[in-house]
Design a protein around this motif. Structure first.
Motif, PDB file in Angstrom:
ATOM      1  N   ALA A 138      -7.883 -10.789   9.125  1.00 56.13           N
ATOM      2  CA  ALA A 138      -7.100  -9.490   8.418  1.00 56.13           C
ATOM      3  C   ALA A 138      -6.589  -9.839   6.769  1.00 56.13           C
ATOM      4  N   ILE A 139      -6.810  -8.586   6.108  1.00 59.03           N
ATOM      5  CA  ILE A 139      -6.627  -8.487   4.777  1.00 59.03           C
ATOM      6  C   ILE A 139      -5.271  -7.870   4.571  1.00 59.03           C
ATOM      7  N   SER A 140      -4.184  -8.722   4.238  1.00 59.10           N
ATOM      8  CA  SER A 140      -3.001  -7.963   3.784  1.00 59.10           C
ATOM      9  C   SER A 140      -2.585  -8.202   2.639  1.00 59.10           C
ATOM     10  N   GLY A 141      -1.589  -7.135   2.148  1.00 58.84           N
ATOM     11  CA  GLY A 141      -0.783  -7.017   0.871  1.00 58.84           C
ATOM     12  C   GLY A 141      -0.059  -5.975   0.433  1.00 58.84           C
ATOM     13  N   THR A 142       0.231  -5.531  -0.610  1.00 61.35           N
ATOM     14  CA  THR A 142       1.177  -4.612  -0.809  1.00 61.35           C
ATOM     15  C   THR A 142       0.474  -3.904  -2.247  1.00 61.35           C
ATOM     16  N   ALA A 143       0.705  -2.391  -1.837  1.00 62.53           N
ATOM     17  CA  ALA A 143       0.166  -1.828  -3.030  1.00 62.53           C
ATOM     18  C   ALA A 143       1.350  -1.078  -3.656  1.00 62.53           C
ATOM     19  N   ARG A 144       1.439  -1.037  -4.847  1.00 61.87           N
ATOM     20  CA  ARG A 144       2.639  -0.471  -5.474  1.00 61.87           C
ATOM     21  C   ARG A 144       2.456   1.307  -5.895  1.00 61.87           C
ATOM     22  N   THR A 145       1.229   1.742  -5.764  1.00 58.71           N
ATOM     23  CA  THR A 145       0.795   3.026  -5.892  1.00 58.71           C
ATOM     24  C   THR A 145      -0.290   3.401  -4.930  1.00 58.71           C
ATOM     25  N   ASN A 146      -0.790   4.654  -4.808  1.00 57.75           N
ATOM     26  CA  ASN A 146      -2.154   4.747  -4.400  1.00 57.75           C
ATOM     27  C   ASN A 146      -3.099   4.021  -4.774  1.00 57.75           C
ATOM     28  N   ARG A 154      -9.043   3.050   0.516  1.00 54.43           N
ATOM     29  CA  ARG A 154      -7.842   3.973  -0.297  1.00 54.43           C
ATOM     30  C   ARG A 154      -6.646   3.551   0.732  1.00 54.43           C
ATOM     31  N   VAL A 155      -5.476   2.925   0.238  1.00 52.43           N
ATOM     32  CA  VAL A 155      -4.435   2.808   0.750  1.00 52.43           C
ATOM     33  C   VAL A 155      -2.988   3.529  -0.062  1.00 52.43           C
ATOM     34  N   THR A 156      -2.012   3.597   0.634  1.00 56.06           N
ATOM     35  CA  THR A 156      -0.636   4.324   0.268  1.00 56.06           C
ATOM     36  C   THR A 156       0.342   3.200  -0.192  1.00 56.06           C
ATOM     37  N   PRO A 157       1.048   3.640  -0.856  1.00 52.49           N
ATOM     38  CA  PRO A 157       2.084   2.756  -1.670  1.00 52.49           C
ATOM     39  C   PRO A 157       2.912   1.821  -0.551  1.00 52.49           C
ATOM     40  N   GLY A 158       3.084   0.576  -0.551  1.00 54.61           N
ATOM     41  CA  GLY A 158       3.865  -0.226   0.486  1.00 54.61           C
ATOM     42  C   GLY A 158       2.733  -1.044   1.050  1.00 54.61           C
ATOM     43  N   PRO A 159       3.232  -2.080   2.066  1.00 53.54           N
ATOM     44  CA  PRO A 159       2.573  -3.003   2.701  1.00 53.54           C
ATOM     45  C   PRO A 159       1.188  -2.415   3.367  1.00 53.54           C
ATOM     46  N   PHE A 160      -0.093  -3.066   3.358  1.00 54.73           N
ATOM     47  CA  PHE A 160      -1.206  -2.655   4.051  1.00 54.73           C
ATOM     48  C   PHE A 160      -1.908  -3.888   4.750  1.00 54.73           C
ATOM     49  N   ALA A 161      -2.605  -3.483   5.833  1.00 50.81           N
ATOM     50  CA  ALA A 161      -3.257  -4.449   6.646  1.00 50.81           C
ATOM     51  C   ALA A 161      -4.687  -4.036   7.010  1.00 50.81           C
ATOM     52  N   ILE A 162      -5.823  -4.539   6.534  1.00 52.32           N
ATOM     53  CA  ILE A 162      -7.147  -4.071   6.822  1.00 52.32           C
ATOM     54  C   ILE A 162      -7.790  -5.109   8.013  1.00 52.32           C
ATOM     55  N   ARG A 163      -8.201  -4.709   9.116  1.00 52.29           N
ATOM     56  CA  ARG A 163      -8.647  -5.334  10.311  1.00 52.29           C
ATOM     57  C   ARG A 163     -10.076  -5.176  10.538  1.00 52.29           C
ATOM     58  N   THR A 167      -2.967   2.812  -9.336  1.00 50.67           N
ATOM     59  CA  THR A 167      -3.471   4.124 -10.119  1.00 50.67           C
ATOM     60  C   THR A 167      -3.101   4.059 -11.705  1.00 50.67           C
ATOM     61  N   ASP A 168      -2.206   3.266 -11.980  1.00 53.42           N
ATOM     62  CA  ASP A 168      -1.684   3.069 -13.448  1.00 53.42           C
ATOM     63  C   ASP A 168      -2.737   2.130 -14.042  1.00 53.42           C
ATOM     64  N   GLY A 169      -3.680   1.566 -13.555  1.00 58.04           N
ATOM     65  CA  GLY A 169      -4.596   0.897 -14.133  1.00 58.04           C
ATOM     66  C   GLY A 169      -4.648  -0.707 -13.932  1.00 58.04           C
ATOM     67  N   SER A 170      -3.365  -1.196 -13.338  1.00 53.37           N
ATOM     68  CA  SER A 170      -3.355  -2.546 -13.146  1.00 53.37           C
ATOM     69  C   SER A 170      -3.943  -2.784 -11.952  1.00 53.37           C
ATOM     70  N   VAL A 171      -4.461  -4.032 -11.944  1.00 56.60           N
ATOM     71  CA  VAL A 171      -5.084  -4.742 -10.861  1.00 56.60           C
ATOM     72  C   VAL A 171      -4.543  -6.083 -10.352  1.00 56.60           C
ATOM     73  N   GLN A 172      -4.473  -6.195  -9.167  1.00 58.01           N
ATOM     74  CA  GLN A 172      -3.833  -7.387  -8.191  1.00 58.01           C
ATOM     75  C   GLN A 172      -5.393  -8.081  -7.819  1.00 58.01           C
ATOM     76  N   HIS A 173      -5.406  -9.228  -7.915  1.00 54.15           N
ATOM     77  CA  HIS A 173      -6.430 -10.149  -7.575  1.00 54.15           C
ATOM     78  C   HIS A 173      -5.817 -11.359  -6.344  1.00 54.15           C
TER      79      HIS A 173
END
Length: 810
Positions: A264-272, A288-297, A315-321
């Motif tokens: 499972a791939i989990s993380g947190t998105a700050r925006t859409n 596509r994920v909404t703001p907040g924690p997400f889990a892709i299984r 959405t603001d152009g920043s990228v998490q890796h």
């Protein structure tokens, strides 16, 4: 319910819109008196409805995702015609309902804040529901209610060979041999028998059955029952042949995200945000994920190993890796998935007079979480004084940085005498390690089996020892190392195995190979070194080249050279390829030289709808062999008997009533026979299989409501795809009187059974379907018979249906 023709709907719809615009009402009672609209309330068209109540084919979209073609009921509800659903239908499409009223209702009656849009022009039905209420079913497996057990039918698979050998040790022999796979389908039950037949001139023919069994699905358990002859799965204990019963988890009944381990791939998105998932440098999925924690299984990997690189693009152009470790091994299961096997029966051995104890086995795997999988098993066997048991337990893991690992510890205990001798007890440790490095495109696999004492035995070894026969050699340690390294078009492989016995002897095998794919050609070179327990050494060097001939690459030339120890060598030059539009005619020719001996081989195979026919000729120094082969299948079903290409376990019977020579799309040279039947020899169980007719084989003389049928077979099923095709003889004919003058406009034509054929137009031209018409024809006008037309000779009928046919009255 009949679907109302579009031309009957478009006019009243337009009229209704105009009436609302100008405040006028239109009298639609005339429509209600038409035969195909009797009893239908057409006044709904004046109230804003786009259609009459009925069942209509539509393209379904849920939250903008396509769900394919369905037949949707539309009913008069709350003063207008709307699409209506049941709670079961919505659940099958992954929609969780807030309310569950019985029967058919609009979507809003089931789901709060839901909406429906229907576009009559494009026939698209769009449902919009809150994302939290939608859990789409897996796209790789069909809903269980669509699974089709198929027809009651019988099937035979055969591989028949007629062989003649002359010269050499065989002198002059003729033989006939064939393998058979026979089956009978009754509902959900599948009866199967595998056997072998051989006849040699001067000897009697003999059929030997190798296995017989009965099987069926148990969908509620996602499992399969099998009774008769079978092999155990071999995931924890070595696989053995039993005659008895078994119940085991069916991986085919599960979607891919439950069949194969994928973290499972989990993380947190700050925006859409958009989550992009890469493996080995390639994008394999994005979400596509909404703001907040997400889990892709439910990501499906492109490779069985290789860490996942995840990018969260805000959405603001920043990228998490970040990186998610992924190294799959057979022992790993997705979190929460349980897999099992329960087997009981009598041990089967091919040797006469062998010990055949009763054997019981159970094994289980459970995906504990995103990292660990638990595995355990128990095996017991007994007969007379022979007693055996084996217990195993272990752990599979997907560990960051380290890779995929599994550890399995087994303990066996064997007692084979009635004396007070102590039972033989032993333990064995099995470990496996798999690691893939994306940066270097390297995959490393290590395995090790270690026996803590020589008394550890698998059940087949214990049975062999109890019979005082030579069982397999008891090794102390067994090692296996595999490395695959890719560099652009080059692939390097290294293989090394070593077995060490309890008396210190060793045998090992190593292999190094290099493969290069360039210019649509393949070049391979391998070096192999082997040393057995007696100390004998064998080295060999292999060179293989395959080069395409021509742009189509349907023909390839090859060269193979093998040089072994002690100066032995063999060189082979080959040419192979295929002909015809569907590549159904293939050939293979080769010449080999080994020392002073030369040999040659020529063979060809033709693949037709009714099976495969092959022929081959081989000759060498002092011998010659001629072979003729037939491969195929036979289906016996409610439409008759159909011959086919070799059958897979699950097949599709295509039925186009009495419409022959229609090609089945995406299948090599498969056409309907004279009765309109054909067989698609391989189908994927529990998945949607699209079976289509090749448009190139259709013409204006064939009516097919739909050229594609969707079927969802269960394992081993013979499902039917009925296209309801009809071949007709529709053509233009000019009718003239006995003086060769065209008949007047408006004449009516009937056949001998008084079935109307049509009305003549200008210059006496009639467009009619002459299929199965009874002659003579009768021509009349205003109720008065003008003349009769006798059946013309076959030679006077134009071969081209587009050519005007001239018919004359008597």
């Amino acid at each position: 319910m009949k679907i109302v023709p579009c031309c009957l709907i478009l006019f009243p719809i337009s009229a209704a819109h105009c009436s609302r615009a100008y405040g006028d009402d239109f009298d639609l009672s005339l429509m209600e008196k038409m035969d195909n609209l009797r009893g239908v309330d057409t006044s709904v068209l004046l109230k804003g409805s786009q259609m009459l109540a009925g069942d209509y084919p539509v393209a379904l979209l849920i939250n903008s995702e396509e769900f394919g073609q369905i037949t949707q009921p539309f009913r008069l509800t709350q003063g207008s015609v709307q699409p209506v659903f049941t709670a079961v239908q919505l659940k099958a499409r992954g929609i969780a309902t807030d309310h569950a009223p019985a029967g058919l209702h609009p979507l809003a009656a089931f789901v709060d804040n839901a909406s429906v849009t229907y576009d009559a022009g494009s026939e698209k039905l769009s449902l919009t529901v809150p994302q939290a209420r939608l859990t789409p079913p897996s796209g790789d497996i069909a809903p269980q209610q669509e699974w089709n057990a198929g027809l009651n039918a019988a099937r035979i698979n055969y591989n028949l060979n007629l062989q003649r050998d002359t010269g050499g040790q065989s002198q002059n022999t003729h033989s006939v041999s064939s393998t058979f796979n026979n089956g009978l389908n009754l509902g959900n039950w599948r009866l199967r028998n595998d056997g072998y037949f051989r006849y040699q001139r001067g000897q009697s023919g003999h059929y030997q059955s190798s296995s017989s069994y009965l099987t069926r699905d148990i969908a509620a358990l996602k499992s399969t029952f099998r009774g008769g002859d079978f092999f155990t799965n071999g995931k924890i204990f070595s696989s053995v042949s039993l005659r008895g019963i078994t119940l085991y988890s069916s991986e085919d009944m599960r979607p891919d995200n439950q069949r194969f381990f994928m973290p499972a791939i989990s993380g947190t998105a700050r925006t859409n945000a958009t989550v992009v998932i890469r493996q080995n440098g390639f994008v394999i999925d994005q979400r596509r994920v909404t703001p907040g924690p997400f889990a892709i299984r439910d990501v499906h990997s492109a490779s069985s190993s290789g860490d996942l690189e995840i990018s969260v693009n805000e959405t603001d152009g920043s990228v998490q890796h970040f990186t998610q470790a992924f190294n799959a091994i057979a022992a790993l299961l997705p979190p929460g998935v349980f897999s099992y096997e329960l087997s009981a029966g009598r041990y089967r051995s091919s040797g006469a007079g062998s010990l055949t104890p009763s054997l019981y086995q159970a094994s289980a795997f459970y995906g504990l979480n995103n990292t660990f999988t638990l595995l355990a098993g128990q095996q017991m066997a007994s007969r007379d004084a022979f007693r055996y048991q084996n217990s195993g337990g272990g752990l599979g893991a997907n560990l960051p940085l380290l890779g995929g690992m599994s550890v399995l510890l087994k303990r066996s205990e064997t007692s084979a005498t009635t004396t007070n001798d102590a039972a033989r007890q032993g333990k064995q440790l099995e470990t496996l390690f798999v690691r893939t490095l994306n940066q270097t495109q390297s995959t490393l696999s290590l395995s090790w089996k270690h026996k803590y004492s020589a008394d550890y035995q698998e059940v087949s070894d214990a049975i062999g020892t109890a019979q005082h026969s030579a069982g397999s050699l008891a090794y102390h340690d067994q090692y296996n190392v595999q490395l695959d390294q890719s560099v652009k078009s080059l692939t390097l492989l290294l293989r090394y195995t070593q077995d060490r016995t309890w008396n210190g002897k060793k045998q090992h095998s190593s292999r190094i190979g290099l493969t290069m794919n360039r210019w649509q050609s393949q070049f391979q070179i391998y070096y192999t070194h082997q040393r057995d327990l007696r100390g004998s050494i064998d080295n060999s060097l292999t060179l293989n080249v395959q080069i395409p001939l021509g742009e189509s690459q349907n023909h390839r030339a090859g060269f193979n050279s093998l040089t072994g120890s002690h100066g032995s060598s063999q060189q082979t030059a080959s040419l192979n390829g295929s002909f015809l539009d569907d590549n159904q005619l293939s050939y293979d020719a080769s010449i080999s030289t080994q020392g002073a001996d030369n040999s040659s081989n020529l063979s060809g195979t033709y693949s037709g709808s009714a099976g495969l026919v092959s022929a081959g000729l081989s000759q060498g120094t002092g011998y010659q062999q001629t072979l003729i082969g037939f491969q195929g299948g036979v289906l016996v079903h409610h439409h008759g008997i159909t011959l086919s290409q070799p059958l897979g376990d699950t097949v599709v019977l295509v039925h186009t009533p009495h419409t022959r020579d229609l090609k089945i799309e995406n299948n090599q040279n498969v056409y309907t026979d004279r009765w309109g039947n054909a067989v698609v020899p391989y189908a994927v169980p529990y998945r949607v299989n699209d079976v289509g007719l090749d448009p190139s084989s259709l013409n204006k003389q064939i009516d097919v409501p739909s050229a594609v049928e969707r079927v969802v077979p269960t394992q081993g099923a013979i499902v039917e795809a009925d296209f309801n095709a009809r071949r007709h003889d529709r053509r233009f004919a000019r009718i003239s009187d006995s003086h060769r003058h065209p008949l007047p406009f408006g004449v009516s034509v009937q056949d001998a059974s008084q079935s109307p054929m049509g009305t003549g137009g200008a210059a006496g031209v009639l467009l009619a379907d002459f299929t199965h018409r009874r002659w003579p024809l009768t021509v009349s006008r205003n109720g008065h018979v003008l003349c009769h037309i006798a059946q013309p000779s076959a030679s006077s009928v134009p071969s081209d249906a587009s050519t005007l046919w001239k018919l004359s009255c008597l």
